[in-house]
Design a protein around this motif. Structure first.
Motif, PDB file in Angstrom:
ATOM      1  N   ILE A  72       0.940  -1.166   0.044  1.00 34.24           N
ATOM      2  CA  ILE A  72      -0.074   0.009  -0.003  1.00 34.24           C
ATOM      3  C   ILE A  72       0.850   1.278   0.123  1.00 34.24           C
ATOM      4  O   ILE A  72       0.528   2.121  -0.677  1.00 34.24           O
ATOM      5  N   TYR A  73       1.940   1.128   0.803  1.00 33.96           N
ATOM      6  CA  TYR A  73       2.929   2.401   0.985  1.00 33.96           C
ATOM      7  C   TYR A  73       3.520   2.679  -0.330  1.00 33.96           C
ATOM      8  O   TYR A  73       3.563   3.739  -0.815  1.00 33.96           O
ATOM      9  N   GLU A  74       3.730   1.659  -1.204  1.00 37.23           N
ATOM     10  CA  GLU A  74       4.300   1.959  -2.527  1.00 37.23           C
ATOM     11  C   GLU A  74       3.374   2.450  -3.600  1.00 37.23           C
ATOM     12  O   GLU A  74       3.474   3.298  -4.295  1.00 37.23           O
ATOM     13  N   VAL A  81       5.118  11.664   1.248  1.00 32.68           N
ATOM     14  CA  VAL A  81       4.306  12.622   2.295  1.00 32.68           C
ATOM     15  C   VAL A  81       4.351  12.208   3.500  1.00 32.68           C
ATOM     16  O   VAL A  81       3.663  12.720   4.680  1.00 32.68           O
ATOM     17  N   ASP A  82       5.008  10.831   3.751  1.00 30.87           N
ATOM     18  CA  ASP A  82       5.194  10.521   5.296  1.00 30.87           C
ATOM     19  C   ASP A  82       5.935  11.443   6.077  1.00 30.87           C
ATOM     20  O   ASP A  82       7.179  11.791   5.676  1.00 30.87           O
ATOM     21  N   PRO A  83       5.294  11.735   7.233  1.00 32.09           N
ATOM     22  CA  PRO A  83       6.120  12.747   8.002  1.00 32.09           C
ATOM     23  C   PRO A  83       7.165  12.420   8.571  1.00 32.09           C
ATOM     24  O   PRO A  83       8.165  12.849   9.168  1.00 32.09           O
ATOM     25  N   VAL A  84       7.259  10.890   8.838  1.00 34.60           N
ATOM     26  CA  VAL A  84       8.582  10.431   9.442  1.00 34.60           C
ATOM     27  C   VAL A  84       9.641  10.356   8.803  1.00 34.60           C
ATOM     28  O   VAL A  84      10.611  10.992   9.439  1.00 34.60           O
ATOM     29  N   PRO A  85       9.724   9.944   7.644  1.00 34.68           N
ATOM     30  CA  PRO A  85      11.188  10.238   6.764  1.00 34.68           C
ATOM     31  C   PRO A  85      11.355  11.638   6.722  1.00 34.68           C
ATOM     32  O   PRO A  85      12.517  12.221   6.856  1.00 34.68           O
ATOM     33  N   VAL A 101       5.879  15.946  13.418  1.00 39.82           N
ATOM     34  CA  VAL A 101       4.539  16.862  13.451  1.00 39.82           C
ATOM     35  C   VAL A 101       4.144  17.328  12.300  1.00 39.82           C
ATOM     36  O   VAL A 101       4.980  17.020  11.294  1.00 39.82           O
ATOM     37  N   TYR A 102       2.681  17.069  12.042  1.00 38.72           N
ATOM     38  CA  TYR A 102       2.175  17.796  10.499  1.00 38.72           C
ATOM     39  C   TYR A 102       0.758  18.285  10.817  1.00 38.72           C
ATOM     40  O   TYR A 102       0.189  18.133  11.982  1.00 38.72           O
ATOM     41  N   ASP A 103       0.245  19.127   9.959  1.00 43.83           N
ATOM     42  CA  ASP A 103      -0.911  19.914  10.035  1.00 43.83           C
ATOM     43  C   ASP A 103      -1.843  18.949   9.575  1.00 43.83           C
ATOM     44  O   ASP A 103      -2.046  18.663   8.123  1.00 43.83           O
ATOM     45  N   ARG A 104      -2.900  18.379  10.278  1.00 47.63           N
ATOM     46  CA  ARG A 104      -4.018  17.436   9.925  1.00 47.63           C
ATOM     47  C   ARG A 104      -4.855  17.886   8.774  1.00 47.63           C
ATOM     48  O   ARG A 104      -5.376  17.184   7.795  1.00 47.63           O
ATOM     49  N   ASP A 105      -5.045  19.323   8.928  1.00 48.21           N
ATOM     50  CA  ASP A 105      -5.874  20.195   8.004  1.00 48.21           C
ATOM     51  C   ASP A 105      -5.235  20.360   6.583  1.00 48.21           C
ATOM     52  O   ASP A 105      -5.815  20.174   5.659  1.00 48.21           O
ATOM     53  N   LYS A 106      -4.177  20.819   6.641  1.00 48.32           N
ATOM     54  CA  LYS A 106      -3.273  21.008   5.447  1.00 48.32           C
ATOM     55  C   LYS A 106      -2.644  19.922   4.862  1.00 48.32           C
ATOM     56  O   LYS A 106      -1.944  20.112   3.581  1.00 48.32           O
ATOM     57  N   GLU A 107      -2.298  18.983   5.501  1.00 46.92           N
ATOM     58  CA  GLU A 107      -1.559  17.849   5.081  1.00 46.92           C
ATOM     59  C   GLU A 107      -2.248  16.428   5.281  1.00 46.92           C
ATOM     60  O   GLU A 107      -2.054  15.525   6.027  1.00 46.92           O
ATOM     61  N   PRO A 108      -3.329  16.329   4.564  1.00 50.94           N
ATOM     62  CA  PRO A 108      -4.440  15.193   4.994  1.00 50.94           C
ATOM     63  C   PRO A 108      -3.804  13.852   4.484  1.00 50.94           C
ATOM     64  O   PRO A 108      -4.013  12.770   5.058  1.00 50.94           O
ATOM     65  N   GLN A 109      -2.887  13.761   3.316  1.00 47.22           N
ATOM     66  CA  GLN A 109      -2.350  12.740   2.947  1.00 47.22           C
ATOM     67  C   GLN A 109      -1.078  12.246   4.338  1.00 47.22           C
ATOM     68  O   GLN A 109      -1.082  10.911   4.330  1.00 47.22           O
ATOM     69  N   ALA A 110      -0.364  12.858   4.810  1.00 45.84           N
ATOM     70  CA  ALA A 110       0.272  12.820   5.873  1.00 45.84           C
ATOM     71  C   ALA A 110      -0.435  12.002   7.008  1.00 45.84           C
ATOM     72  O   ALA A 110      -0.028  11.017   7.788  1.00 45.84           O
ATOM     73  N   HIS A 111      -1.672  12.572   7.221  1.00 47.43           N
ATOM     74  CA  HIS A 111      -2.270  11.911   8.159  1.00 47.43           C
ATOM     75  C   HIS A 111      -2.906  10.620   7.878  1.00 47.43           C
ATOM     76  O   HIS A 111      -3.091   9.756   8.710  1.00 47.43           O
ATOM     77  N   GLN A 112      -3.341  10.275   6.635  1.00 43.95           N
ATOM     78  CA  GLN A 112      -3.669   9.402   5.940  1.00 43.95           C
ATOM     79  C   GLN A 112      -2.469   8.155   6.266  1.00 43.95           C
ATOM     80  O   GLN A 112      -2.939   6.946   6.548  1.00 43.95           O
TER      81      GLN A 112
END
Length: 243
Positions: A72-74, A81-85, A101-112
């Protein structure tokens, strides 16, 4: 953490460091997985830090992620978009995933990414970034409820660094033993690496074109390369020439 548990982690780390240089890649992975499992981590990955256009498969040197999650990740290109790397690119200090950290509203893909990871049991993670002269890497491990006290984190950092460096060394191509390239062969390969033709190299070095081709053939033979392009690629990868 009790004094006994603290000593146990210290012993684990020192034993791992002492053994790592004698281990093959499969044995090393098995021992590494046992160490992180003792802290409650059931998944991990060792990979290069992301770059634009790169895929996780291309960057990975050891993969302990759940297979379905990796697919799925690939497929979703989460590497970009992963906030960890992303956080790993900006720090030299180990960190928990919650610190990326990331902004859930501005970065929906990171939250996903983080939401889907949790669905695979990757709820809490710990990441060790590594930075080399020729690039960077990270060891990221995760579990449902891992042990993340200061002592275990320090031990895992040491274990992870030694594991990664050993795997990296084992994966590094070995220079063939047919004999070193001569200074002239290196010089000609360097010009070839810059896109010069055999005729152009002959003019630059005041040699005959036939001599240049001879040196290219000899260099290719020594490097077990099928042609000059492959010879240049191997010479660059092994540090025999530099641009």
């Amino acid at each position: 953490m009790s004094v006994g548990a603290s000593h146990e982690w210290g012993r684990r780390a020192l034993e791992f460091v002492d053994a790592v240089g004698r281990l093959s890649a499969p044995d090393l992975i098995e021992k590494f997985e046992a160490q992180i499992a003792a802290a409650g981590f059931h998944a991990y990955i060792m990979a290069g830090l992301p770059a634009i256009g790169s895929s996780l498969t291309d960057l990975t040197i050891a993969n302990g992620w759940p297979e379905a999650w990796f697919e799925i990740y690939e497929k979703e290109n989460f590497c970009q978009v992963d906030p960890v790397p992303r956080h790993g690119c900006s720090t030299v200090q180990p960190f928990e995933w919650s610190e990326a950290v990331y902004d859930r509203d501005k970065e929906p893909q990171a939250h996903q990414v983080m939401t889907w990871a949790a669905e695979f049991g990757l709820k809490r993670g710990y990441c060790i970034p590594l930075h080399y002269d020729d690039g960077g890497a990270m060891i990221s491990m995760a579990g449902s409820d891992p042990e993340l006290d200061p002592v275990s984190k320090s031990a895992l950092q040491l274990i992870s660094i030694y594991a990664h460096n050993r795997i990296r060394a084992l994966n590094r191509p070995k220079v063939p033993r047919r004999g070193p390239l001569t200074p002239r062969e290196r010089e000609i390969l360097k010009w070839a690496a810059e896109g010069k033709t055999s005729w152009e190299i002959s003019v630059i070095l005041d040699l005959s074109e036939r001599t240049v081709k001879f040196h290219l053939i000899e260099a290719s033979r020594k490097l077990n390369a099928v042609n000059r392009t492959a010879a240049v690629a191997k010479a660059l990868a092994w540090g025999l020439i530099k641009l």
